[in-house]
Design a protein around this motif. Structure first.
Motif, short mmCIF file in Angstrom:
data_model
loop_
_atom_site.label_atom_id
_atom_site.label_comp_id
_atom_site.label_asym_id
_atom_site.label_seq_id
_atom_site.Cartn_x
_atom_site.Cartn_y
_atom_site.Cartn_z
N LEU A 207 0.86 -1.20 0.00
CA LEU A 207 0.00 0.00 0.00
C LEU A 207 0.88 1.24 0.00
CD1 LEU A 207 -2.64 -0.89 2.75
CD2 LEU A 207 -2.91 -1.04 0.26
N ASP A 208 0.58 2.21 -0.86
CA ASP A 208 1.36 3.44 -0.80
C ASP A 208 0.80 4.34 0.30
OD1 ASP A 208 -0.82 4.80 -1.77
OD2 ASP A 208 0.06 5.31 -3.71
N ARG A 209 1.38 5.52 0.44
CA ARG A 209 0.98 6.41 1.55
C ARG A 209 -0.49 6.80 1.51
NH1 ARG A 209 5.99 10.38 2.53
NH2 ARG A 209 7.44 8.95 1.55
N GLU A 210 -1.05 6.84 0.29
CA GLU A 210 -2.47 7.21 0.17
C GLU A 210 -3.36 5.99 0.31
OE1 GLU A 210 -0.27 8.86 -2.19
OE2 GLU A 210 -0.33 10.41 -0.62
N GLY A 211 -2.77 4.83 0.57
CA GLY A 211 -3.57 3.63 0.75
C GLY A 211 -3.93 2.94 -0.56
N ARG A 212 -3.30 3.37 -1.66
CA ARG A 212 -3.58 2.72 -2.95
C ARG A 212 -2.83 1.39 -3.03
NH1 ARG A 212 -3.20 8.19 -5.52
NH2 ARG A 212 -0.98 7.91 -5.19
N GLU A 213 -3.49 0.39 -3.62
CA GLU A 213 -2.87 -0.93 -3.79
C GLU A 213 -1.82 -0.88 -4.89
OE1 GLU A 213 -3.64 -3.91 -2.38
OE2 GLU A 213 -5.55 -3.56 -1.36
N LEU A 214 -0.64 -1.41 -4.63
CA LEU A 214 0.42 -1.47 -5.64
C LEU A 214 0.70 -2.93 -5.99
CD1 LEU A 214 2.93 0.86 -3.75
CD2 LEU A 214 1.36 1.56 -5.58
N ASP A 215 1.39 -3.14 -7.10
CA ASP A 215 1.74 -4.50 -7.49
C ASP A 215 3.14 -4.85 -7.00
OD1 ASP A 215 0.01 -6.18 -8.55
OD2 ASP A 215 0.78 -6.10 -10.61
N HIS A 216 3.88 -3.80 -6.63
CA HIS A 216 5.25 -4.01 -6.14
C HIS A 216 5.36 -3.42 -4.74
CE1 HIS A 216 5.71 0.27 -6.93
NE2 HIS A 216 5.02 0.03 -8.03
N ILE A 217 6.42 -3.75 -4.05
CA ILE A 217 6.58 -3.29 -2.67
C ILE A 217 6.56 -1.75 -2.58
CG2 ILE A 217 9.11 -3.41 -2.86
CD1 ILE A 217 8.17 -4.45 0.35
N ALA A 218 5.90 -1.23 -1.56
CA ALA A 218 5.86 0.22 -1.36
C ALA A 218 7.23 0.71 -0.92
CB ALA A 218 4.82 0.55 -0.29
N GLY A 219 7.58 1.92 -1.36
CA GLY A 219 8.87 2.50 -0.99
C GLY A 219 9.05 2.56 0.52
N THR A 220 7.97 2.76 1.24
CA THR A 220 8.04 2.88 2.69
C THR A 220 8.37 1.54 3.36
OG1 THR A 220 5.67 2.57 2.65
CG2 THR A 220 6.44 4.81 2.93
N ARG A 221 8.26 0.44 2.62
CA ARG A 221 8.56 -0.88 3.20
C ARG A 221 9.77 -1.52 2.55
NH1 ARG A 221 4.70 -2.41 7.18
NH2 ARG A 221 2.99 -0.95 6.94
N TYR A 222 10.54 -0.75 1.82
CA TYR A 222 11.63 -1.34 1.04
C TYR A 222 12.78 -1.82 1.91
CZ TYR A 222 15.11 -1.90 -2.63
OH TYR A 222 16.06 -2.42 -3.46
N PHE A 223 13.15 -1.01 2.90
CA PHE A 223 14.31 -1.39 3.73
C PHE A 223 13.84 -2.23 4.91
CE2 PHE A 223 15.81 2.24 1.31
CZ PHE A 223 16.97 1.69 0.78
N CYS A 224 13.71 -3.52 4.66
CA CYS A 224 13.11 -4.48 5.59
C CYS A 224 13.67 -4.37 7.01
CB CYS A 224 13.36 -5.89 5.11
SG CYS A 224 13.17 -6.13 3.35
N ASN A 225 15.00 -4.22 7.10
CA ASN A 225 15.58 -4.30 8.44
C ASN A 225 15.44 -3.02 9.26
OD1 ASN A 225 17.39 -3.09 6.80
ND2 ASN A 225 19.02 -4.59 7.06
N GLN A 226 14.69 -2.04 8.70
CA GLN A 226 14.25 -0.92 9.53
C GLN A 226 13.30 -1.44 10.59
OE1 GLN A 226 12.87 1.71 6.24
NE2 GLN A 226 12.49 3.09 7.94
N CYS A 227 12.53 -2.46 10.24
CA CYS A 227 11.48 -2.96 11.13
C CYS A 227 11.69 -4.41 11.55
CB CYS A 227 10.12 -2.86 10.45
SG CYS A 227 9.73 -1.19 9.89
N HIS A 228 12.23 -5.24 10.66
CA HIS A 228 12.40 -6.66 10.99
C HIS A 228 13.84 -6.94 11.39
CE1 HIS A 228 8.47 -7.80 9.36
NE2 HIS A 228 8.71 -6.93 8.41
N VAL A 229 14.01 -7.52 12.56
CA VAL A 229 15.36 -7.86 13.00
C VAL A 229 15.43 -9.36 13.25
CG1 VAL A 229 15.91 -5.62 13.99
CG2 VAL A 229 14.76 -7.33 15.40
N PRO A 230 16.61 -9.94 13.11
CA PRO A 230 16.74 -11.38 13.35
C PRO A 230 16.44 -11.71 14.80
CG PRO A 230 18.71 -10.52 12.28
CD PRO A 230 17.90 -9.35 12.69
N GLN A 231 15.90 -12.88 15.00
CA GLN A 231 15.61 -13.34 16.36
C GLN A 231 16.93 -13.62 17.07
OE1 GLN A 231 11.66 -15.99 15.38
NE2 GLN A 231 13.58 -17.02 15.73
N ALA A 232 17.08 -13.13 18.28
CA ALA A 232 18.28 -13.46 19.05
C ALA A 232 17.92 -13.49 20.51
CB ALA A 232 19.37 -12.44 18.80
#
Ligand code: HEC
Ligand code: HEC
Length: 145
Positions: A104-129
């Motif tokens: 979803l982009d910032r306006e909530g529109r459905e995209l077919d590819h990953i939204a720019g806001t979710r591109y850098f995965c490890n901003q939010c997802h970290v390995p389990q430790a």
């Protein structure tokens, strides 16, 4: 007279070189890591990835990554996480598909590819430790009250 000074000087060179070498040999150089350069020091087990999928602590938590991520490059040109997790690949790679919120982009529109806001995965997802908390944390999910 002049000549003998010059030859004398030249004769001294090997002596100086040798004594310098002997000094370097005797100096006791200690490495900072406390081991020889070619010696492997195993990492502290406490920071190793935890096997299996860890439970989320609250519903909206970005799930922790249950596998190593060291080898997966993420930069402006390439994102190797997408080669398994994008909806176009997840089936064949047997990996969970990205959450639909990631398309979803910032306006909530459905995209077919990953939204720019979710591109850098490890901003939010970290390995389990299984690592000790760096700061005290008294967080409780709302359903826990
Ligand atoms: C080679 C394929 C592959 C690559 C590349 C890959 N993953 Fe995974 N990922 C998986 C698989 C398979 C699972 C499911 C593992 C399981 O269920 O134990 C998974 C699980 C996850 C989960 C947990 C999802 C959940 O619902 O619990 C997250 C988060 C995740 N990966 C993030 C990442 C990130 C971030 C990257 C890039 C740094 C990445 N993955 C790269 C295959 C991959
Ligand atoms: C801005 C934060 C953020 C970024 C960036 C982000 N994610 Fe997520 N991700 C989340 C959150 C929050 C959730 C859980 C809630 C949800 O589904 O949106 C989630 C869920 C997931 C899931 C689980 C999907 C499911 O249905 O169980 C996977 C897999 C995943 N993300 C992979 C990735 C990968 C791979 C990237 C990079 C391409 C990425 N995420 C980027 C925050 C993020």
């Amino acid at each position: 007279m002049k000549k003998s000074i010059v030859t004398g000087g030249i004769a001294l060179i090997p002596v100086l070189l040798l004594s310098g070498f002997a000094l370097a040999q005797s100096a006791n150089v200690e490495t900072l890591r406390g081991a020889d350069v070619d010696e492997l020091i195993p990492l502290d087990q406490i920071h190793k990835n935890v096997e299996g999928r860890m439970q989320r602590n609250y519903r909206q938590q970005p799930p922790l990554v249950p596998h190593s991520i060291e080898q997966y490059q993420i930069d402006v040109r390439t994102n190797q996480c997408l080669s398994c997790h994008d909806w176009t690949k997840a089936g064949e790679r047997n990996a969970p598909t990205l959450s639909m919120t990631h398309y979803l982009d910032r306006e909530g529109r459905e995209l077919d590819h990953i939204a720019g806001t979710r591109y850098f995965c490890n901003q939010c997802h970290v390995p389990q430790a299984d690592a000790p908390a760096l700061v005290d944390n008294v967080f409780e999910p709302s359903s826990g009250n």
